[in-house]
Design a protein around this motif. Structure first.
Motif, PDB file in Angstrom:
ATOM      1  N   ALA A 322      67.780  70.917   7.421  1.00  0.00           N
ATOM      2  CA  ALA A 322      67.544  71.427   8.773  1.00  0.00           C
ATOM      3  C   ALA A 322      68.077  72.849   8.914  1.00  0.00           C
ATOM      4  CB  ALA A 322      68.205  70.499   9.792  1.00  0.00           C
ATOM      5  N   ALA A 323      69.259  73.118   8.335  1.00  0.00           N
ATOM      6  CA  ALA A 323      69.812  74.475   8.395  1.00  0.00           C
ATOM      7  C   ALA A 323      68.918  75.465   7.666  1.00  0.00           C
ATOM      8  CB  ALA A 323      71.215  74.486   7.792  1.00  0.00           C
ATOM      9  N   ALA A 324      68.361  75.062   6.517  1.00  0.00           N
ATOM     10  CA  ALA A 324      67.451  75.944   5.791  1.00  0.00           C
ATOM     11  C   ALA A 324      66.182  76.208   6.582  1.00  0.00           C
ATOM     12  CB  ALA A 324      67.108  75.326   4.432  1.00  0.00           C
ATOM     13  N   LEU A 325      65.693  75.185   7.275  1.00  0.00           N
ATOM     14  CA  LEU A 325      64.496  75.359   8.093  1.00  0.00           C
ATOM     15  C   LEU A 325      64.760  76.299   9.259  1.00  0.00           C
ATOM     16  CD1 LEU A 325      61.575  74.603   8.662  1.00  0.00           C
ATOM     17  CD2 LEU A 325      62.387  72.565   9.868  1.00  0.00           C
ATOM     18  N   PRO A 334      57.852  86.923   6.997  1.00  0.00           N
ATOM     19  CA  PRO A 334      57.678  85.921   5.932  1.00  0.00           C
ATOM     20  C   PRO A 334      58.192  86.442   4.598  1.00  0.00           C
ATOM     21  CG  PRO A 334      55.692  86.118   7.260  1.00  0.00           C
ATOM     22  CD  PRO A 334      56.584  87.234   7.687  1.00  0.00           C
ATOM     23  N   LEU A 335      58.893  85.587   3.884  1.00  0.00           N
ATOM     24  CA  LEU A 335      59.510  85.975   2.619  1.00  0.00           C
ATOM     25  C   LEU A 335      59.044  85.051   1.500  1.00  0.00           C
ATOM     26  CD1 LEU A 335      63.205  86.447   3.822  1.00  0.00           C
ATOM     27  CD2 LEU A 335      61.533  88.263   3.419  1.00  0.00           C
ATOM     28  N   PRO A 336      59.128  85.520   0.252  1.00  0.00           N
ATOM     29  CA  PRO A 336      58.884  84.617  -0.876  1.00  0.00           C
ATOM     30  C   PRO A 336      59.920  83.495  -0.896  1.00  0.00           C
ATOM     31  CG  PRO A 336      58.867  86.924  -1.575  1.00  0.00           C
ATOM     32  CD  PRO A 336      59.366  86.910  -0.177  1.00  0.00           C
ATOM     33  N   LEU A 337      59.551  82.367  -1.478  1.00  0.00           N
ATOM     34  CA  LEU A 337      60.463  81.227  -1.479  1.00  0.00           C
ATOM     35  C   LEU A 337      61.782  81.530  -2.186  1.00  0.00           C
ATOM     36  CD1 LEU A 337      58.103  78.169  -2.121  1.00  0.00           C
ATOM     37  CD2 LEU A 337      59.067  78.991   0.036  1.00  0.00           C
ATOM     38  N   TRP A 338      61.741  82.361  -3.220  1.00  0.00           N
ATOM     39  CA  TRP A 338      62.982  82.643  -3.932  1.00  0.00           C
ATOM     40  C   TRP A 338      63.966  83.391  -3.061  1.00  0.00           C
ATOM     41  CZ3 TRP A 338      65.075  87.426  -4.761  1.00  0.00           C
ATOM     42  CH2 TRP A 338      64.237  88.534  -4.598  1.00  0.00           C
ATOM     43  N   GLN A 339      63.470  84.210  -2.127  1.00  0.00           N
ATOM     44  CA  GLN A 339      64.378  84.906  -1.225  1.00  0.00           C
ATOM     45  C   GLN A 339      64.986  83.946  -0.210  1.00  0.00           C
ATOM     46  OE1 GLN A 339      62.945  88.484   0.566  1.00  0.00           O
ATOM     47  NE2 GLN A 339      62.405  89.446  -1.383  1.00  0.00           N
ATOM     48  N   ALA A 342      67.683  82.191  -2.166  1.00  0.00           N
ATOM     49  CA  ALA A 342      68.852  83.029  -2.418  1.00  0.00           C
ATOM     50  C   ALA A 342      69.700  83.205  -1.163  1.00  0.00           C
ATOM     51  CB  ALA A 342      68.401  84.388  -2.955  1.00  0.00           C
ATOM     52  N   ARG A 343      69.047  83.445  -0.033  1.00  0.00           N
ATOM     53  CA  ARG A 343      69.798  83.643   1.207  1.00  0.00           C
ATOM     54  C   ARG A 343      70.523  82.367   1.623  1.00  0.00           C
ATOM     55  NH1 ARG A 343      65.845  87.397   5.104  1.00  0.00           N
ATOM     56  NH2 ARG A 343      65.746  89.187   3.679  1.00  0.00           N
ATOM     57  N   MET A 344      69.845  81.230   1.490  1.00  0.00           N
ATOM     58  CA  MET A 344      70.482  79.966   1.843  1.00  0.00           C
ATOM     59  C   MET A 344      71.640  79.663   0.905  1.00  0.00           C
ATOM     60  SD  MET A 344      70.498  77.390   3.904  1.00  0.00           S
ATOM     61  CE  MET A 344      71.127  75.705   3.938  1.00  0.00           C
ATOM     62  N   VAL A 402      67.940  74.720  -3.497  1.00  0.00           N
ATOM     63  CA  VAL A 402      66.908  73.695  -3.310  1.00  0.00           C
ATOM     64  C   VAL A 402      66.470  73.625  -1.854  1.00  0.00           C
ATOM     65  CG1 VAL A 402      66.410  71.233  -3.458  1.00  0.00           C
ATOM     66  CG2 VAL A 402      67.703  72.367  -5.288  1.00  0.00           C
ATOM     67  N   THR A 403      67.429  73.488  -0.934  1.00  0.00           N
ATOM     68  CA  THR A 403      67.064  73.362   0.479  1.00  0.00           C
ATOM     69  C   THR A 403      66.477  74.655   1.024  1.00  0.00           C
ATOM     70  OG1 THR A 403      69.333  73.920   1.150  1.00  0.00           O
ATOM     71  CG2 THR A 403      68.782  71.578   0.900  1.00  0.00           C
ATOM     72  N   GLY A 404      66.911  75.804   0.494  1.00  0.00           N
ATOM     73  CA  GLY A 404      66.344  77.071   0.940  1.00  0.00           C
ATOM     74  C   GLY A 404      64.869  77.174   0.621  1.00  0.00           C
ATOM     75  N   ALA A 405      64.503  76.737  -0.595  1.00  0.00           N
ATOM     76  CA  ALA A 405      63.090  76.751  -0.973  1.00  0.00           C
ATOM     77  C   ALA A 405      62.275  75.782  -0.121  1.00  0.00           C
ATOM     78  CB  ALA A 405      62.948  76.411  -2.449  1.00  0.00           C
ATOM     79  N   LEU A 406      62.812  74.579   0.097  1.00  0.00           N
ATOM     80  CA  LEU A 406      62.100  73.603   0.915  1.00  0.00           C
ATOM     81  C   LEU A 406      61.983  74.072   2.360  1.00  0.00           C
ATOM     82  CD1 LEU A 406      63.645  70.271  -0.441  1.00  0.00           C
ATOM     83  CD2 LEU A 406      61.359  71.209  -0.897  1.00  0.00           C
ATOM     84  N   GLY A 407      63.054  74.656   2.878  1.00  0.00           N
ATOM     85  CA  GLY A 407      63.000  75.169   4.252  1.00  0.00           C
ATOM     86  C   GLY A 407      61.984  76.272   4.410  1.00  0.00           C
ATOM     87  N   GLY A 408      61.942  77.200   3.432  1.00  0.00           N
ATOM     88  CA  GLY A 408      60.945  78.260   3.484  1.00  0.00           C
ATOM     89  C   GLY A 408      59.529  77.725   3.381  1.00  0.00           C
TER      90      GLY A 408
END
Length: 424
Positions: A322-325, A334-339, A342-344, A402-408
């Protein structure tokens, strides 16, 4: 005849002089003292010497802002005690931090950009008044009083005609130094989290990469606190001992729920409890740390006491996702998933580091007789709860990636659906 438009009045800037600085510092002190007083009252003051409660409240406030309080005692020249305590009552800390952040940001609202000198001057006014407040608090956080006790100390007193005494005192220079660092941290976090807080023009480029993640981490921590408060109230109303439960809520609720968050992520803490005192923690945790020599506190060891602790794992996963979302949804571009990953990851590593540094507990009580050093027999003891920091940070980085990519990914899907509905 063409009518000239009226001249626009210049934007009115909210005042931020000494009066407003005094108001911000006063609100912070009021929140700190009120929360500490309620917590100490709930913990029980009937056994304290007359006049000790106000000083103890001030000592709790000093601890809440990172200060140091030394506890000593003696029964004349033949016996003495000394306690070293390093613990933050984070419920008190949070109350003061929110009040201070609100007072700091209020005069800066309604603007997108601020001048660096203006912002520095405003922070310096608050820091000057806060330094005075810290010195006053540290001076007041000291007391010595006679104690009535049984056992060895009482026998010593009767035999040699000495009166057992106990006391505490704050370290003024260290409290001033650490308290100013605490202030700087609160002000920087307020600027990083608040969406409408103005920044100096050179820092505007950091607004997009920092603020969404900082806001999501604050929201994550506060959801944990809210959930813990709700659970604590239910326990207080259904299982008895309401005063003790509310004392924990008012003094150390974040200490427990943020510990639970790291445990749900797979982190391990080393706990130890020896002697007549312990931690105000759930019984299953106390059982783990009371094994001889201490014990490792993680999901596996706690599950041996209560299998329901495994629910911390899916709870942490849901909260982090939820925090990543939230981070991705509040990022305007909009950013690439890797960004997103990385930020998360960076945000979560810093958050877990903060938890490891603030939720740790170290306390040691020793008794010496006739200079013979520390004696056992249940008169001294040690309580500690310390994180394995590098393991915790590594797990935080992994969870963040992992959660950052899923959230993005989820945020991108939601944006696509919203755009298709508007286009249709």
């Amino acid at each position: 005849m063409n009518q000239q438009p009226p001249d626009r009045a210049p934007a009115r800037r909210a005042p931020h002089g000494w009066t407003q600085a005094l108001s911000a510092v006063g609100a912070c002190l009021a929140a700190l003292v009120a929360t500490a007083a309620l917590g100490v009252w709930a913990a029980g003051t009937e056994g304290l010497p007359a006049g000790a409660t106000p000083r103890i409240v001030v000592a709790v406030v000093v601890l809440a802002v990172g200060g140091t309080v030394d506890i000593t005692g003696d029964a004349g020249p033949l016996a003495g005690t000394r306690a070293d305590i390093a613990v933050l009552p984070l419920s008190v800390t949070l109350a003061g931090a929110f009040a201070l952040a609100r007072g700091f940001l209020r005069p800066l609202r309604h603007r997108a950009v601020t001048d660096p000198r203006e912002l520095t001057g405003w922070a310096a006014r608050i820091a000057a008044l806060w330094a005075v407040a810290l010195i006053v608090l540290a001076v007041l956080a000291r007391a010595t009083f006679t104690i009535s006790t049984g056992g060895t100390l009482a026998e010593i007193g009767e035999l040699f005609g000495t009166t057992p005494r106990a006391g505490f005192r704050a370290d003024v220079p260290l409290t001033l130094l650490v308290g100013l660092v605490w202030l700087a941290g609160v002000l920087l976090l307020a600027l990083a989290v608040a969406r409408g807080a103005p920044l100096p023009a050179p820092l505007l480029r950091f607004q997009e990469p920092v603020r969404p993640a900082a806001y999501a981490m604050l929201l994550l921590l506060m959801v944990c606190v809210a959930g813990g408060a709700l659970a604590g109230i239910v326990v207080a109303l259904t299982r008895g001992h309401p005063a003790e439960t509310f004392a924990v809520l008012l003094l150390g609720l974040p200490n427990l729920v943020w510990l639970a968050l790291t445990l749900g992520m797979g982190a391990t803490w080393d706990g130890r409890a020896e002697g007549p005192f312990g931690l105000p923690v759930p019984q299953m945790l106390d059982a783990v740390v009371r094994v001889p020599g201490g014990g490792a506190v993680n999901l596996s060891t706690l599950a041996e006491q209560d299998a329901r602790v495994w629910w911390l794992l899916p709870a942490a996963a849901v909260l982090l996702l939820a925090a990543a979302l939230v981070t991705a949804a509040r990022t305007p571009t909009p950013l690439p998933l890797w960004q997103h990953s990385a930020r998360m990851a960076v945000a979560l590593v810093l958050t877990v580091l903060m938890i490891c540094l603030t939720a740790r507990v170290e306390a040691r009580l020793g008794l010496s007789l006739i200079g013979l050093g520390d004696l056992g027999g249940g008169l001294g003891g040690t309580v500690s709860l310390l994180p394995r920091i590098w393991t915790a940070l590594g797990l935080a980085a992994l969870w963040g990636l992992v959660t950052g990519a899923l959230g993005g990914l989820f945020a991108g899907v939601l944006r696509t659906r919203a755009g298709s509905r508007l286009g249709g």
